[in-house]
Design a protein around this motif. Sequence first.
Motif, PDB file in Angstrom:
ATOM      1  N   ASP A  18     -16.923 -33.947 -40.345  1.00 37.97           N
ATOM      2  CA  ASP A  18     -18.386 -33.572 -40.094  1.00 37.97           C
ATOM      3  C   ASP A  18     -18.689 -34.211 -38.611  1.00 37.97           C
ATOM      4  O   ASP A  18     -19.612 -33.846 -38.350  1.00 37.97           O
ATOM      5  CB  ASP A  18     -19.282 -34.464 -41.350  1.00 37.97           C
ATOM      6  CG  ASP A  18     -20.827 -34.013 -41.005  1.00 37.97           C
ATOM      7  OD1 ASP A  18     -21.076 -32.829 -41.114  1.00 37.97           O
ATOM      8  OD2 ASP A  18     -21.368 -35.048 -40.555  1.00 37.97           O
ATOM      9  N   ILE A  19     -17.835 -35.233 -38.254  1.00 33.84           N
ATOM     10  CA  ILE A  19     -18.248 -35.756 -36.774  1.00 33.84           C
ATOM     11  C   ILE A  19     -18.264 -34.773 -35.737  1.00 33.84           C
ATOM     12  O   ILE A  19     -18.843 -35.060 -34.820  1.00 33.84           O
ATOM     13  CB  ILE A  19     -17.106 -36.935 -36.620  1.00 33.84           C
ATOM     14  CG1 ILE A  19     -17.657 -37.805 -35.356  1.00 33.84           C
ATOM     15  CG2 ILE A  19     -15.802 -36.064 -36.255  1.00 33.84           C
ATOM     16  CD1 ILE A  19     -16.813 -38.947 -35.294  1.00 33.84           C
ATOM     17  N   TYR A  20     -17.228 -33.615 -36.105  1.00 31.99           N
ATOM     18  CA  TYR A  20     -17.512 -32.387 -34.932  1.00 31.99           C
ATOM     19  C   TYR A  20     -18.498 -31.546 -35.140  1.00 31.99           C
ATOM     20  O   TYR A  20     -18.433 -30.506 -34.469  1.00 31.99           O
ATOM     21  CB  TYR A  20     -15.974 -32.026 -34.976  1.00 31.99           C
ATOM     22  CG  TYR A  20     -14.978 -32.891 -34.630  1.00 31.99           C
ATOM     23  CD1 TYR A  20     -14.934 -33.514 -33.227  1.00 31.99           C
ATOM     24  CD2 TYR A  20     -13.972 -33.413 -35.385  1.00 31.99           C
ATOM     25  CE1 TYR A  20     -13.917 -34.527 -32.933  1.00 31.99           C
ATOM     26  CE2 TYR A  20     -13.110 -34.470 -34.991  1.00 31.99           C
ATOM     27  CZ  TYR A  20     -13.073 -34.767 -33.942  1.00 31.99           C
ATOM     28  OH  TYR A  20     -12.195 -35.799 -33.602  1.00 31.99           O
ATOM     29  N   SER A  21     -19.407 -31.726 -36.273  1.00 32.34           N
ATOM     30  CA  SER A  21     -20.437 -30.717 -36.340  1.00 32.34           C
ATOM     31  C   SER A  21     -21.463 -30.576 -35.246  1.00 32.34           C
ATOM     32  O   SER A  21     -22.242 -29.549 -35.233  1.00 32.34           O
ATOM     33  CB  SER A  21     -21.309 -30.766 -37.667  1.00 32.34           C
ATOM     34  OG  SER A  21     -21.699 -32.354 -37.660  1.00 32.34           O
ATOM     35  N   PHE A  22     -21.526 -31.411 -34.325  1.00 37.80           N
ATOM     36  CA  PHE A  22     -22.355 -31.425 -33.382  1.00 37.80           C
ATOM     37  C   PHE A  22     -21.815 -30.118 -32.305  1.00 37.80           C
ATOM     38  O   PHE A  22     -22.719 -29.676 -31.297  1.00 37.80           O
ATOM     39  CB  PHE A  22     -22.310 -32.522 -32.181  1.00 37.80           C
ATOM     40  CG  PHE A  22     -21.190 -33.084 -31.596  1.00 37.80           C
ATOM     41  CD1 PHE A  22     -20.956 -32.531 -30.266  1.00 37.80           C
ATOM     42  CD2 PHE A  22     -20.335 -33.882 -32.241  1.00 37.80           C
ATOM     43  CE1 PHE A  22     -19.820 -32.858 -29.236  1.00 37.80           C
ATOM     44  CE2 PHE A  22     -18.921 -34.092 -31.437  1.00 37.80           C
ATOM     45  CZ  PHE A  22     -18.863 -33.570 -30.095  1.00 37.80           C
ATOM     46  N   LEU A  23     -20.648 -29.561 -32.167  1.00 38.58           N
ATOM     47  CA  LEU A  23     -20.110 -28.663 -31.410  1.00 38.58           C
ATOM     48  C   LEU A  23     -20.644 -27.334 -31.802  1.00 38.58           C
ATOM     49  O   LEU A  23     -20.941 -27.133 -32.964  1.00 38.58           O
ATOM     50  CB  LEU A  23     -18.740 -28.755 -31.535  1.00 38.58           C
ATOM     51  CG  LEU A  23     -17.689 -29.776 -30.892  1.00 38.58           C
ATOM     52  CD1 LEU A  23     -16.462 -29.514 -31.203  1.00 38.58           C
ATOM     53  CD2 LEU A  23     -18.228 -29.637 -29.441  1.00 38.58           C
ATOM     54  N   PRO A  24     -21.021 -26.530 -30.914  1.00 37.22           N
ATOM     55  CA  PRO A  24     -21.743 -25.270 -31.073  1.00 37.22           C
ATOM     56  C   PRO A  24     -20.642 -24.341 -31.908  1.00 37.22           C
ATOM     57  O   PRO A  24     -19.462 -24.318 -32.128  1.00 37.22           O
ATOM     58  CB  PRO A  24     -22.048 -24.615 -29.804  1.00 37.22           C
ATOM     59  CG  PRO A  24     -20.766 -25.227 -28.948  1.00 37.22           C
ATOM     60  CD  PRO A  24     -20.715 -26.751 -29.300  1.00 37.22           C
ATOM     61  N   ALA A  83     -17.044 -28.048 -25.522  1.00 40.08           N
ATOM     62  CA  ALA A  83     -16.060 -28.304 -26.511  1.00 40.08           C
ATOM     63  C   ALA A  83     -14.937 -28.315 -25.996  1.00 40.08           C
ATOM     64  O   ALA A  83     -13.910 -29.168 -26.707  1.00 40.08           O
ATOM     65  CB  ALA A  83     -16.163 -26.692 -26.926  1.00 40.08           C
ATOM     66  N   LEU A  84     -14.339 -27.773 -24.744  1.00 37.88           N
ATOM     67  CA  LEU A  84     -13.157 -28.232 -24.103  1.00 37.88           C
ATOM     68  C   LEU A  84     -12.884 -29.741 -23.872  1.00 37.88           C
ATOM     69  O   LEU A  84     -11.789 -30.280 -24.009  1.00 37.88           O
ATOM     70  CB  LEU A  84     -13.263 -27.248 -22.786  1.00 37.88           C
ATOM     71  CG  LEU A  84     -12.837 -25.849 -23.118  1.00 37.88           C
ATOM     72  CD1 LEU A  84     -13.042 -25.117 -21.743  1.00 37.88           C
ATOM     73  CD2 LEU A  84     -11.806 -25.285 -23.929  1.00 37.88           C
ATOM     74  N   MET A  85     -13.947 -30.372 -23.476  1.00 37.85           N
ATOM     75  CA  MET A  85     -13.754 -31.657 -23.047  1.00 37.85           C
ATOM     76  C   MET A  85     -13.538 -32.549 -24.350  1.00 37.85           C
ATOM     77  O   MET A  85     -12.702 -33.655 -24.391  1.00 37.85           O
ATOM     78  CB  MET A  85     -15.042 -32.061 -22.318  1.00 37.85           C
ATOM     79  CG  MET A  85     -14.867 -33.502 -21.794  1.00 37.85           C
ATOM     80  SD  MET A  85     -13.804 -33.835 -20.375  1.00 37.85           S
ATOM     81  CE  MET A  85     -15.016 -33.576 -19.095  1.00 37.85           C
ATOM     82  N   THR A  86     -14.080 -31.969 -25.318  1.00 39.81           N
ATOM     83  CA  THR A  86     -14.016 -32.614 -26.760  1.00 39.81           C
ATOM     84  C   THR A  86     -12.502 -32.627 -27.024  1.00 39.81           C
ATOM     85  O   THR A  86     -12.019 -33.668 -27.447  1.00 39.81           O
ATOM     86  CB  THR A  86     -14.972 -32.281 -27.949  1.00 39.81           C
ATOM     87  OG1 THR A  86     -16.168 -32.357 -27.497  1.00 39.81           O
ATOM     88  CG2 THR A  86     -14.700 -32.628 -29.129  1.00 39.81           C
ATOM     89  N   GLY A  87     -12.038 -31.494 -26.676  1.00 40.06           N
ATOM     90  CA  GLY A  87     -10.471 -31.358 -27.408  1.00 40.06           C
ATOM     91  C   GLY A  87      -9.620 -32.342 -26.287  1.00 40.06           C
ATOM     92  O   GLY A  87      -8.868 -32.895 -27.054  1.00 40.06           O
ATOM     93  N   ILE A  88      -9.810 -32.228 -25.039  1.00 40.77           N
ATOM     94  CA  ILE A  88      -9.020 -33.013 -24.287  1.00 40.77           C
ATOM     95  C   ILE A  88      -9.173 -34.691 -24.434  1.00 40.77           C
ATOM     96  O   ILE A  88      -8.166 -35.294 -24.602  1.00 40.77           O
ATOM     97  CB  ILE A  88      -9.535 -32.886 -22.771  1.00 40.77           C
ATOM     98  CG1 ILE A  88      -9.135 -31.240 -22.436  1.00 40.77           C
ATOM     99  CG2 ILE A  88      -8.923 -33.741 -21.944  1.00 40.77           C
ATOM    100  CD1 ILE A  88      -9.528 -30.874 -21.039  1.00 40.77           C
TER     101      ILE A  88
END
Length: 329
Positions: A57-63, A162-167
């Motif tokens: 759920d921590i990643y639910s902020f992503l579009p 979104a990309l920065m989150t992955g990196i």
Amino acid sequence: MDRVKEISKFLVIPRDIVILSHRNPDGDAIGSSTALKLFLEKSGHTARIIFPSDFPDIYSFLPKTDDIIIYDFEKEKVEKIIDKTEVIFFLDFSGLDRIDKIGEFVLSSNALKIHIDHHIDPEPIADHVLWDTKASSTSELVFDFINLLNGAKDIDEEVAIALMTGIITDTGSFKYSTTSKTFLTASKLMEYNIDLNALQNKIYNSLTEKQLRLIGHALDNRMEIIPEYHAGLIYLTKQDYKDFDIQRGDTEGLVNYLLMIKNVKIAALITEQPTIIKISLRSKGDISVQEIARKNFNGGGHKNAAGGHVYAKLESVLKRFKSILPSLY
């Protein structure tokens, strides 16, 4: 990537597209998938993200996370979507076993298949491949893919976040698996007005009280240090899962606490699941946990970050991990 022009030509007209990533999706899987979906939709395509299992759920902020389809919850829907789709993207996994039974539908699909990944030893499962083990993350490679298609104009703040989150998540906030290209990519993404402090807070400072108490329990009662082999392990039992109501994502990052100890060079988190034992491995320096996972725990990953699973009792897996340690030195 070969035949970029061929892909560009195929994507000139709107297509029905599926984006697949692995079971137990992490920040890179979710970040790269949502970024690619946003990009493709800007070009008029219909893009659906499908994961085998639910995400933290921590990643639910992503579009677009509300649009993600979970195979465990909607099996028939997933089968129908894949049967009709024209393009399938494989993101952040090297083999079809990482998407479980979805792999069976993929094998029978006539869709154009595009594979973007940075893991070791990718299987020949796609028509086109963008693969680089030196890349920090699949998100870094999705940024490259967008630029190969001359799509930089369609990158906006949402895609960049979104990309920065992955990196960020795959490098542990730029602590490992980085190159000069990683920082160059991050620098370019920062041009899209990313509030890096706010993003880091969403990723790393959003624990619940339960999660923090679980960390305390793991470090106080479930941690074992093996100094003669510069190793550490944390294990969690089925009872721990009941006592702390452990859900997907609650144990993410727990193994990394062991590497905070000065002389620990290899770390393991071993968890007792209902039917299997899962193991997450991390290391410093030249110790390849990818090799350990592949040879001993039906797994794989990267040199310094890997995982696997076995059908065995918790006690036997703990012994197996310890028995491997002497051979590392």
